[in-house]
Write a protein that holds these residues in place. Sequence first.
Motif, PDB file in Angstrom:
ATOM      1  N   PHE A 245       0.913  -1.260  -0.004  1.00 10.01           N
ATOM      2  CA  PHE A 245      -0.268  -0.129   0.050  1.00 10.01           C
ATOM      3  C   PHE A 245       1.003   1.147  -0.052  1.00 10.01           C
ATOM      4  O   PHE A 245       0.722   2.062  -0.910  1.00 10.01           O
ATOM      5  CB  PHE A 245      -0.958   0.113   1.029  1.00 10.01           C
ATOM      6  CG  PHE A 245      -1.702   1.276   1.374  1.00 10.01           C
ATOM      7  CD1 PHE A 245      -3.028   1.330   0.679  1.00 10.01           C
ATOM      8  CD2 PHE A 245      -1.467   2.343   2.096  1.00 10.01           C
ATOM      9  CE1 PHE A 245      -3.596   2.478   0.924  1.00 10.01           C
ATOM     10  CE2 PHE A 245      -2.064   3.386   2.447  1.00 10.01           C
ATOM     11  CZ  PHE A 245      -3.404   3.322   1.615  1.00 10.01           C
ATOM     12  N   VAL A 246       1.825   1.255   0.743  1.00 12.18           N
ATOM     13  CA  VAL A 246       2.765   2.558   0.790  1.00 12.18           C
ATOM     14  C   VAL A 246       3.474   2.702  -0.291  1.00 12.18           C
ATOM     15  O   VAL A 246       3.698   3.815  -0.830  1.00 12.18           O
ATOM     16  CB  VAL A 246       3.761   2.174   2.158  1.00 12.18           C
ATOM     17  CG1 VAL A 246       4.723   3.452   2.429  1.00 12.18           C
ATOM     18  CG2 VAL A 246       3.045   2.251   3.433  1.00 12.18           C
ATOM     19  N   ARG A 247       3.992   1.546  -0.888  1.00 10.75           N
ATOM     20  CA  ARG A 247       4.893   1.727  -2.149  1.00 10.75           C
ATOM     21  C   ARG A 247       3.786   2.214  -3.384  1.00 10.75           C
ATOM     22  O   ARG A 247       4.297   2.835  -4.086  1.00 10.75           O
ATOM     23  CB  ARG A 247       5.305   0.346  -2.539  1.00 10.75           C
ATOM     24  CG  ARG A 247       6.248   0.264  -3.567  1.00 10.75           C
ATOM     25  CD  ARG A 247       6.669  -1.019  -4.165  1.00 10.75           C
ATOM     26  NE  ARG A 247       7.908  -1.392  -3.073  1.00 10.75           N
ATOM     27  CZ  ARG A 247       7.820  -2.453  -2.181  1.00 10.75           C
ATOM     28  NH1 ARG A 247       6.807  -3.082  -2.503  1.00 10.75           N
ATOM     29  NH2 ARG A 247       9.011  -2.514  -1.469  1.00 10.75           N
ATOM     30  N   GLU A 248       2.654   1.487  -3.613  1.00 13.82           N
ATOM     31  CA  GLU A 248       1.897   1.888  -4.522  1.00 13.82           C
ATOM     32  C   GLU A 248       1.093   3.248  -4.398  1.00 13.82           C
ATOM     33  O   GLU A 248       1.332   3.791  -5.727  1.00 13.82           O
ATOM     34  CB  GLU A 248       0.595   0.974  -4.606  1.00 13.82           C
ATOM     35  CG  GLU A 248      -0.597   1.140  -5.667  1.00 13.82           C
ATOM     36  CD  GLU A 248      -1.655   0.296  -5.414  1.00 13.82           C
ATOM     37  OE1 GLU A 248      -2.614   0.559  -6.221  1.00 13.82           O
ATOM     38  OE2 GLU A 248      -1.732  -0.639  -4.567  1.00 13.82           O
ATOM     39  N   HIS A 249       0.796   3.555  -3.394  1.00 16.56           N
ATOM     40  CA  HIS A 249       0.516   5.055  -3.217  1.00 16.56           C
ATOM     41  C   HIS A 249       1.214   6.094  -3.009  1.00 16.56           C
ATOM     42  O   HIS A 249       1.188   7.390  -2.574  1.00 16.56           O
ATOM     43  CB  HIS A 249      -0.644   4.953  -1.938  1.00 16.56           C
ATOM     44  CG  HIS A 249      -1.853   4.169  -2.438  1.00 16.56           C
ATOM     45  ND1 HIS A 249      -2.885   4.549  -3.162  1.00 16.56           N
ATOM     46  CD2 HIS A 249      -2.182   2.883  -2.114  1.00 16.56           C
ATOM     47  CE1 HIS A 249      -3.924   3.611  -3.389  1.00 16.56           C
ATOM     48  NE2 HIS A 249      -3.442   2.478  -2.634  1.00 16.56           N
ATOM     49  N   ARG A 250       2.673   5.822  -3.092  1.00 20.77           N
ATOM     50  CA  ARG A 250       3.727   6.560  -2.486  1.00 20.77           C
ATOM     51  C   ARG A 250       3.491   7.353  -1.411  1.00 20.77           C
ATOM     52  O   ARG A 250       3.636   8.474  -1.313  1.00 20.77           O
ATOM     53  CB  ARG A 250       4.206   7.469  -3.843  1.00 20.77           C
ATOM     54  CG  ARG A 250       4.182   6.720  -5.122  1.00 20.77           C
ATOM     55  CD  ARG A 250       4.595   7.687  -6.213  1.00 20.77           C
ATOM     56  NE  ARG A 250       5.036   7.433  -7.386  1.00 20.77           N
ATOM     57  CZ  ARG A 250       5.204   7.670  -8.520  1.00 20.77           C
ATOM     58  NH1 ARG A 250       5.126   8.896  -8.764  1.00 20.77           N
ATOM     59  NH2 ARG A 250       5.406   6.683  -9.692  1.00 20.77           N
ATOM     60  N   VAL A 251       3.102   6.693  -0.289  1.00 19.90           N
ATOM     61  CA  VAL A 251       2.862   7.313   1.118  1.00 19.90           C
ATOM     62  C   VAL A 251       4.165   7.932   1.605  1.00 19.90           C
ATOM     63  O   VAL A 251       5.239   7.132   1.664  1.00 19.90           O
ATOM     64  CB  VAL A 251       2.493   6.406   1.993  1.00 19.90           C
ATOM     65  CG1 VAL A 251       2.020   6.985   3.305  1.00 19.90           C
ATOM     66  CG2 VAL A 251       0.825   5.826   1.307  1.00 19.90           C
ATOM     67  N   PRO A 252       4.289   9.182   1.539  1.00 19.23           N
ATOM     68  CA  PRO A 252       5.673   9.958   2.094  1.00 19.23           C
ATOM     69  C   PRO A 252       6.114   9.309   3.567  1.00 19.23           C
ATOM     70  O   PRO A 252       7.279   9.713   3.677  1.00 19.23           O
ATOM     71  CB  PRO A 252       5.408  11.327   2.243  1.00 19.23           C
ATOM     72  CG  PRO A 252       3.823  11.316   2.242  1.00 19.23           C
ATOM     73  CD  PRO A 252       3.297  10.162   1.661  1.00 19.23           C
ATOM     74  N   ALA A 253       5.123   8.848   4.386  1.00 23.05           N
ATOM     75  CA  ALA A 253       5.691   8.807   5.957  1.00 23.05           C
ATOM     76  C   ALA A 253       4.616   7.889   6.776  1.00 23.05           C
ATOM     77  O   ALA A 253       3.355   7.652   6.171  1.00 23.05           O
ATOM     78  CB  ALA A 253       5.732  10.029   6.572  1.00 23.05           C
ATOM     79  N   VAL A 254       5.352   6.994   7.461  1.00 26.55           N
ATOM     80  CA  VAL A 254       4.583   5.936   8.347  1.00 26.55           C
ATOM     81  C   VAL A 254       4.663   6.194   9.654  1.00 26.55           C
ATOM     82  O   VAL A 254       5.797   6.811   9.889  1.00 26.55           O
ATOM     83  CB  VAL A 254       4.847   4.583   7.767  1.00 26.55           C
ATOM     84  CG1 VAL A 254       4.417   4.400   6.242  1.00 26.55           C
ATOM     85  CG2 VAL A 254       6.301   4.287   7.824  1.00 26.55           C
ATOM     86  N   PHE A 255       4.015   5.831  10.656  1.00 26.16           N
ATOM     87  CA  PHE A 255       4.069   6.241  11.977  1.00 26.16           C
ATOM     88  C   PHE A 255       4.000   4.977  12.968  1.00 26.16           C
ATOM     89  O   PHE A 255       3.172   3.859  12.553  1.00 26.16           O
ATOM     90  CB  PHE A 255       3.050   7.386  12.162  1.00 26.16           C
ATOM     91  CG  PHE A 255       3.106   8.650  11.620  1.00 26.16           C
ATOM     92  CD1 PHE A 255       3.667   9.566  12.034  1.00 26.16           C
ATOM     93  CD2 PHE A 255       2.350   8.450  10.159  1.00 26.16           C
ATOM     94  CE1 PHE A 255       3.646  10.587  10.988  1.00 26.16           C
ATOM     95  CE2 PHE A 255       2.337   9.702   9.359  1.00 26.16           C
ATOM     96  CZ  PHE A 255       3.219  10.754   9.815  1.00 26.16           C
ATOM     97  N   CYS A 256       4.331   5.089  14.141  1.00 24.17           N
ATOM     98  CA  CYS A 256       4.032   4.133  15.130  1.00 24.17           C
ATOM     99  C   CYS A 256       3.604   4.582  16.404  1.00 24.17           C
ATOM    100  O   CYS A 256       4.053   6.164  16.798  1.00 24.17           O
ATOM    101  CB  CYS A 256       4.967   2.805  15.558  1.00 24.17           C
ATOM    102  SG  CYS A 256       4.760   1.437  15.871  1.00 24.17           S
TER     103      CYS A 256
END
Length: 315
Positions: A245-256
Motif C-alpha cells: 500500500f505504501v509503495r503503490e500510493h507513494r505514502v511519504p511517511a509512516v508512523f507508530c
Amino acid sequence: MPNFRDEAPTKTWSARLPAALLTLALTLTACATSTGQPREDGRLLVLTTFTVIADMARNVADGRVEVASLTRPGAEIHGYEPTPEDLVRGQGADLILENGLGLEAWFAQFTEDVQAPTAVLTEGIETIPISSGGYEGEPNPHAWMSPDNAHVYVDNIRDALTELDPGGEDVYARAAEDYKARISEVDDYLETELAEVPEGSRALVTCEGAFSYLARDAGLTEMYLWPVNAESQSTPQQTVAVTEFVREHRVPAVFCESTVNDSVQRSVARETGARMGQTLYVDSLSEEDGPVPTYLDLLRHDAEAVVSGLKEGAT
C-alpha cells in the motif's frame, strides 16, 4: 462488548488475588473514605480508567472535584492488570468514568468489587467497525482520537459530573464549553494544513489501527499493521499488505505509537523509502515533563506529526 484479552477470565478479580494481598486490600478498603462522602478538602473523588479521560474530566471539573486515573502515564490500557491499590481507590470513589466500546477489558470485573456508579463516555458516538483481525466488525474503541468525538466525551463528562454534584452545574457547563472550543482549534488546524497535502498522499499508516476516527475527520485513508494492541503482532500477510500500500500510493511517511515496538513499521519504511514519522500517542498521556502531558497536547502533537510527515515527505 468485545473483550481484547486472549481469554475471558473465569474468576472475579478479587478471587484471583493472592490471599495476603486480598486481605491487605480489603483491610485498607474498610478504612477508605466511603462513597458519596467528600474528602477532607471537601471535594468528591472521580476515578477514570486511563489518563486521557482523566485529563478531559479535570478540564470539565475545573477543580470542583478531585479526578484521578487508575492507570498511570505510559500504561497500555488494553491489557491492564488491576492491583489491590486500585480496588482500594475504587471503593473510595464517588464516580468512575470509563471509555467503553470494549477498550477496558478488565473493567467489568473491577466494578464487581466496587460500589461507585459508572458512566460510559462513548455513549452517543457514531462508531467505526474494526476492519480486520480477530475483532473484525466490533466497534473501534479509540473514539477520543477524533476532535469531533471529543465534544461528545466532554458533554458526557459534564452530564455525569452534574448528576453527581448538581450544585456544580454552572461550573461544569461553562468549563465544558471553553474546553470544546480549545479542542476545535486542533480540528481547524488539521483541516487547514492537510488541504496543502497532495490528495494522493493523504494516507495515515500506523502500527495500531487506533486512528480510524481521526482519519475520518481529516479525510485520510487509514492503513495499519494490526487492529488493536491486544494483538500487537503484525502477521506476515498484513506487513506485506501495508508495504504494498505504501509503495503503490507513494505514502511519504509512516508512523507508530508510543506504547508498542516500532521495529516492523521501520522495516516497512526501509522497504518503501517512506520516512519514519514522529512517534504518535494514543492510549496514554506522558508524565508532566514529557511531550503529551495533557489530552490537548496529545491531539496537537499527533496532528502536527501527521501534517509534518505527509507534507515534508510529499515535497
